[in-house]
Design an enzyme around this catalytic site. Structure first.
Site, short mmCIF file in Angstrom:
data_model
loop_
_atom_site.label_atom_id
_atom_site.label_comp_id
_atom_site.label_asym_id
_atom_site.label_seq_id
_atom_site.Cartn_x
_atom_site.Cartn_y
_atom_site.Cartn_z
N HIS A 243 0.66 -1.45 0.40
CA HIS A 243 -0.10 -0.07 0.28
C HIS A 243 0.93 0.82 0.13
CE1 HIS A 243 -3.94 -2.69 0.78
NE2 HIS A 243 -2.70 -2.63 2.29
O1 RIB Z 1 -5.21 -0.08 4.60
C1 RIB Z 1 -3.79 -0.12 4.75
C2 RIB Z 1 -3.65 1.22 4.70
O2 RIB Z 1 -4.41 0.94 6.60
C3 RIB Z 1 -1.73 1.24 5.70
O3 RIB Z 1 -0.68 2.51 5.16
C4 RIB Z 1 -1.10 0.13 5.81
O4 RIB Z 1 -0.06 0.34 6.68
C5 RIB Z 1 -2.57 0.71 6.74
O5 RIB Z 1 -2.33 1.98 7.83
#
Ligand code: RIB
Ligand code: CA
Length: 313
Positions: A243
């Site tokens: 992500h």
């Molecule tokens: O949904 C994914 C996000 O939430 C990413 O930034 C992960 O690190 C959590 O913070």
């Protein structure tokens, strides 16, 4: 071209760690002015600890790390140990940090940096809940127009939710903060699950990290080995979704991504859809565009960039 000055606001989290490593491995494109920790994946003491662990893993104990808000603006904290483990950085065995945490509160660092740097020269890169940024904008509205851009990981449209049926974690944890950031009028680039769920650490990509033969390569392989479990089980994914590194990769190679400049609003009233990013992808409303919302990624190009840069550390 001069390196882009950024502040990384983060809740490490294995994927946050990889995003930070990518930034620190790319000094020609990115100058990290500081890292501000926020409560999210795990409570604040752990995110502030993990941010320093990652800086020392990258050989950069000089990067100032600040602790920020320990809870969302108006709600109890929701964490994600079920995804990231109890430390937030489960997977590799990494030493406790020796570099100190800065005394200043992260929100004060954000405000003071934006006031000190020339207007329009600092990009904010939030990788977790938006509490620190929203608090900074509340404390010092004068800094809002001084921000060059906000490039964040959060939200979802076609992918819908990962923490509830309709909401992505970063937005869900502090929807009031997200609503204030999305309506602040700052140029905004959003990396939603629609993109990050296409950046999967397959076995071959994980092997490429390990075959770097470096402490960083091994640690990244072990981090992604650990945190792939949640997505593999829930989505049947072929690996961990990276992500947050989509944010720092975009700063280096925006051509790897494509999206639309559209209106995105945040649900803060409905218990059923709290934290949903209501993205007007098909432009069916006359609500003004406020975000460049990404929809696709060149995943092979992304992993080639990431692996090449991690090899530098
Ligand atoms: O949904 C994914 C996000 O939430 C990413 O930034 C992960 O690190 C959590 O913070
Ligand atoms: Ca994160």
């Amino acid at each position: 071209m001069a390196a882009r000055k950024i502040i990384i606001d983060t809740d490490p989290g294995q994927d946050d760690a990889v995003a930070i490593l990518l930034a620190l491995a790319s000094p020609d494109e990115i100058e990290v002015l500081g890292i501000t920790a926020v409560a999210g994946n795990v409570p604040l003491p752990l995110t502030a600890r993990n941010a320093r662990i990652v800086c020392e893993l990258a050989g950069r104990p000089d990067i100032p790390v600040f602790a920020g808000c320990a809870a969302p603006l108006a709600r109890p904290l929701v964490t994600a140990e079920h995804v990231h483990g109890k430390t937030g950085l489960d997977g590799p065995e990494l030493p406790d940090p020796t570099m100190p945490l800065q005394d200043r509160h992260a929100v004060d660092f954000i405000v003071q940096t934006l006031r000190a740097e020339p207007a329009g020269t600092v990009t904010l890169c939030p990788l977790g809940p938006l509490t620190n940024l929203a608090q900074a904008f509340r404390n010092a509205p004068d800094i809002i127009e001084r921000v060059q851009e906000i490039v964040l990981m959060g939200g979802a449209y076609f992918e819908v939710g990962n923490i509830t049926p309709t909401a992505e974690f970063n937005i869900y944890v502090d929807p009031e903060a997200a609503a204030e950031i999305f309506s602040a009028g700052v140029p905004l680039t959003v990396m939603p699950l629609d993109v990050t769920h296409k950046a999967l650490v397959t076995a071959a990509r994980n092997r490429a990290f390990r075959e770097l033969g470096t402490p960083v390569g091994r640690a990244v392989a072990e981090m992604t080995d650990f945190f792939e479990r949640f997505d593999k089980e829930k989505y049947g994914s072929s690996g961990a979704p990276l992500h947050d590194p989509c944010v720092t990769a975009w700063l280096i190679r925006p051509d790897l991504f494509s999206g639309r400049h559209i209106n995105v609003e945040i649900e803060t009233g409905s218990a059923l859809t709290l934290g949903m990013t209501v993205a007007d992808w098909w432009r069916v409303t006359d609500r003004p565009a406020n975000a460049t919302f990404m929809g696709d990624i060149d995943a092979d190009g992304f992993f080639a960039l990431l692996t090449e840069r991690l090899a530098r550390l």
